[in-house]
Design an enzyme around this catalytic site. Structure first.
Site, short mmCIF file in Angstrom:
data_model
loop_
_atom_site.label_atom_id
_atom_site.label_comp_id
_atom_site.label_asym_id
_atom_site.label_seq_id
_atom_site.Cartn_x
_atom_site.Cartn_y
_atom_site.Cartn_z
N CYS A 130 -21.53 -10.95 17.75
CA CYS A 130 -21.83 -12.03 16.78
C CYS A 130 -22.24 -13.34 17.46
CB CYS A 130 -20.63 -12.26 15.87
SG CYS A 130 -19.04 -12.02 16.66
N HIS A 242 -19.02 -18.97 13.29
CA HIS A 242 -18.92 -19.24 14.73
C HIS A 242 -19.76 -20.48 15.07
CE1 HIS A 242 -16.84 -15.58 15.22
NE2 HIS A 242 -17.67 -14.89 15.99
N1 LIG Z 1 -16.36 -9.39 12.49
C1 LIG Z 1 -17.44 -9.77 13.17
O1 LIG Z 1 -17.84 -10.95 13.19
C2 LIG Z 1 -18.20 -8.77 13.94
C3 LIG Z 1 -19.41 -9.12 14.47
C4 LIG Z 1 -20.12 -8.20 15.19
C5 LIG Z 1 -19.61 -6.95 15.37
N2 LIG Z 1 -18.40 -6.60 14.84
C6 LIG Z 1 -17.91 -5.26 15.06
O2 LIG Z 1 -17.91 -4.55 13.83
C7 LIG Z 1 -16.85 -3.59 13.82
C8 LIG Z 1 -15.96 -3.81 12.61
O3 LIG Z 1 -15.45 -5.11 12.60
P1 LIG Z 1 -14.65 -5.69 11.34
O4 LIG Z 1 -14.48 -7.13 11.65
O5 LIG Z 1 -15.26 -5.30 10.05
O6 LIG Z 1 -13.23 -4.92 11.49
P2 LIG Z 1 -12.10 -4.67 10.40
O7 LIG Z 1 -12.13 -5.72 9.34
O8 LIG Z 1 -10.84 -4.49 11.17
O9 LIG Z 1 -12.51 -3.26 9.72
C9 LIG Z 1 -12.53 -2.06 10.44
C10 LIG Z 1 -13.13 -0.97 9.59
O10 LIG Z 1 -13.21 0.23 10.36
C11 LIG Z 1 -12.58 1.30 9.63
N3 LIG Z 1 -12.01 2.28 10.55
C12 LIG Z 1 -11.08 2.08 11.49
N4 LIG Z 1 -10.76 3.26 12.09
C13 LIG Z 1 -11.51 4.22 11.49
C14 LIG Z 1 -11.64 5.63 11.65
N5 LIG Z 1 -10.92 6.30 12.56
N6 LIG Z 1 -12.52 6.29 10.86
C15 LIG Z 1 -13.26 5.63 9.94
N7 LIG Z 1 -13.18 4.29 9.74
C16 LIG Z 1 -12.31 3.60 10.50
C17 LIG Z 1 -11.52 0.60 8.83
O11 LIG Z 1 -11.12 1.45 7.77
P3 LIG Z 1 -9.60 1.40 7.19
O12 LIG Z 1 -9.57 0.23 6.28
O13 LIG Z 1 -9.51 2.73 6.49
O14 LIG Z 1 -8.70 1.28 8.35
C18 LIG Z 1 -12.29 -0.61 8.35
O15 LIG Z 1 -13.12 -0.29 7.27
C19 LIG Z 1 -16.14 -3.78 15.17
O16 LIG Z 1 -16.70 -2.87 16.08
C20 LIG Z 1 -16.49 -5.18 15.56
O17 LIG Z 1 -16.43 -5.38 16.95
C21 LIG Z 1 -17.68 -7.48 14.12
#
Ligand SMILES: NC(=O)c1ccc[n+]([C@@H]2O[C@H](COP(=O)([O-])OP(=O)(O)OC[C@H]3O[C@@H](n4cnc5c(N)ncnc54)[C@H](OP(=O)(O)O)[C@@H]3O)[C@@H](O)[C@H]2O)c1
Length: 344
Positions: A130, A242
């Site tokens: 990000c 950010h």
């Molecule tokens: N947040 C940001 O600003 C940002 C920016 C760039 C990239 N990212 C990347 O995007 C990804 C997600 O980030 P987030 O902030 O959305 O995280 P988050 O809010 O913690 O959400 C994680 C998601 O992944 C799912 N998940 C976890 N384990 C799983 C599994 N074994 N099988 C299927 N689904 C699973 C979770 O489902 P459950 O609810 O069922 O657990 C949830 O829907 C990460 O790789 C992060 O590094 C985030």
């Protein structure tokens, strides 16, 4: 006939934002499927004015899927992206798992859209970190005009960048401080409420953190391998948005007025830069917005051809969900993919 889109991680911060943006932009989808872990089976998420029941990733058949927007962390992506690509869907992945793979294009549409064609090698396209996404949106037009040599950046990163549990932690710790309760950290290494933490992701051998390393490596891959970049990445008690304090050295002379003009005409950039109280953008104001905002543009007389500025964007949108959907739109607009149902 539209596309079949699967959103993996649909219950998370980024996945929910993806569903909102797909609906907002009237993405040409006939079918949108929300997927997450088994824990979320049957829970409901919003997609425009519709409600989708979440399905489990591990039981889903991707053979009818055209585009998979993946946002469930590196471990899930490492295991599943190749399987999903083998089933014939293009995976656009938000984790860091594939970003540094030479056979996977790392794309920010305003910067290097043409590189997207390389997706055919693995069937996977990576979204950058990000902090990198918003940085390169602002750097690209300046690089084209004045040629960047070196970048020094300090980030002020919102807790939503660390997932939904990290947002809950800022909320509960803030409440606990007012109620004079214990504020034990779980998601972050130290207390985040009313504090800042100069540490994101793991430490590398040379003392930098992985987040700082990612910004350096990703900027080189997306923009130009010759650009030198050093970052200090800091977590701050902000929910979304950010911010970055950026100092750039160019090969060619640059004035603040010239830089403002270039950025005013650049895709994805909005310049808000009045030299008066409030004449700049803060993270709170960029929530829900697509643009990268640039403020406090000024010459830096301590180096030759230097410029300082302040860059702010919604990390869940340009930093993740919006960027991924813009990539999918490029695939469609450039006719790089065809809907399976249409082809059948
Ligand atoms: N947040 C940001 O600003 C940002 C920016 C760039 C990239 N990212 C990347 O995007 C990804 C997600 O980030 P987030 O902030 O959305 O995280 P988050 O809010 O913690 O959400 C994680 C998601 O992944 C799912 N998940 C976890 N384990 C799983 C599994 N074994 N099988 C299927 N689904 C699973 C979770 O489902 P459950 O609810 O069922 O657990 C949830 O829907 C990460 O790789 C992060 O590094 C985030």
């Amino acid at each position: 006939m539209g596309y079949s889109v699967a959103v993996v991680g649909a219950t998370g911060n980024v996945g929910r934002e993806m569903l909102d943006i797909l609906a907002e932009r009237l993405f040409p989808a006939d079918e949108v499927t929300a997927l997450a872990s088994r824990r979320s089976l049957g829970t409901e998420v919003s997609y425009g004015d519709r409600t989708l029941k979440v399905k489990a990733l591990e039981h889903y058949d991707f053979s009818g899927t055209d585009i998979c927007l993946m946002s469930a962390g590196s471990a899930v992506s490492k295991e599943w992206s190749p399987k999903i690509a083998a089933a014939g869907a293009v995976v656009i992945d938000n984790s860091s798992c594939w970003r540094y793979d030479l056979d996977v294009p790392l794309i920010v549409p305003e910067v290097n859209a043409d590189a997207v064609a390389g997706f055919r090698r693995r069937g996977i396209i990576a979204n950058p970190n990000c902090s990198t996404a918003q940085l390169v949106v602002a750097l690209k037009p300046l690089h084209d005009r004045f040629k960047i040599k070196r970048v020094v950046v300090a980030t002020y990163q919102a807790v939503s960048g660390a997932g939904k549990e990290a947002m809950d932690e800022l909320f509960s710790q803030t409440k606990a401080v007012f109620q004079i309760n214990e504020v034990a950290p779980k998601q972050f290494p130290k207390r985040i409420a009313f504090n800042v933490i100069p540490h994101i992701d793991v430490f590398m051998e040379d003392g930098t953190t992985k987040e700082e390393w990612k910004m350096m490596v990703e900027t080189k891959k997306i923009l130009n391998p010759k650009i030198k970049l050093v970052a200090t990445c800091v977590r701050v008690p902000v929910f979304i948005g950010h911010s970055e304090a950026v100092n750039v050295e160019f090969e060619n002379p640059v004035t603040a007025d010239e830089a403002r003009d270039v950025l005013r005409n650049a895709p994805g950039c909005i310049v808000i830069d009045k030299h008066e109280p409030g004449g700049y953008v803060t993270p709170y104001e960029c929530v829900g917005e697509d643009a990268t905002y640039i403020s406090r543009i000024r010459e830096d007389a301590t180096v030759e051809n230097g410029l300082s500025m302040w860059i702010v964007s919604d990390n869940l949108r340009k930093g993740a969900a919006l960027n991924a959907i813009q990539i999918a739109e490029i695939l469609i607009n450039r006719k790089l993919i065809t809907a399976k149902r249409k082809a059948a």
